[in-house]
Design an enzyme around this catalytic site. Sequence first.
Site, mmCIF file in Angstrom:
data_model
loop_
_atom_site.group_PDB
_atom_site.id
_atom_site.type_symbol
_atom_site.label_atom_id
_atom_site.label_comp_id
_atom_site.label_asym_id
_atom_site.label_seq_id
_atom_site.Cartn_x
_atom_site.Cartn_y
_atom_site.Cartn_z
ATOM 1 N N GLY A 39 33.519 42.839 45.651
ATOM 2 C CA GLY A 39 32.678 43.810 46.335
ATOM 3 C C GLY A 39 32.328 44.992 45.454
ATOM 4 O O GLY A 39 31.625 45.895 45.877
ATOM 5 N N CYS A 40 32.830 44.988 44.231
ATOM 6 C CA CYS A 40 32.535 46.067 43.287
ATOM 7 C C CYS A 40 31.526 45.573 42.257
ATOM 8 O O CYS A 40 31.647 44.464 41.755
ATOM 9 C CB CYS A 40 33.805 46.523 42.569
ATOM 10 S SG CYS A 40 35.019 47.252 43.666
#
Length: 142
Positions: free
Chosen positions: A58-59
């Site tokens: 998610g980064c």
Amino acid sequence: MSTFPQNPFGSEINADDVIATMQQMRGWEDRYRQVIQWGKKLPVMPEAFKSEQVTVSGCESQVWLVSEQVDNTWFFCADSDARIVRGLIALVMAAFNGKSSEQIQQFDVDGYFEQLGLIAHLSPSRGNGLKAIVEQIKQLAA
């Protein structure tokens, strides 16, 4: 005893200190510079810890997060390949490192970030990445 630093900055700094410092800053640019300074103080994660299994999904940037629980106290070691993300990690570490599972779950992270005056200035992907790091810490401590 934890194998990670008790405090990721090598000195006592906690969420309240971060809020107090950030609220003294005049504008976004000063806050941004301060976040990067805190990121520079964050210990570099040993390369041996950096693996696919500890990558935070998610980064946008590469982010690694490892944890260890000693007597219901959580210690974290995290790193990123991006300067601003290292600074954001430092803010998260100030809030969660050395805390119990209960303290981590009860911490008002949204209120914390709101008081820092940062979220509105982060790109959506950075904001989502920051939330992903916090979410992973909360899941580990659940």
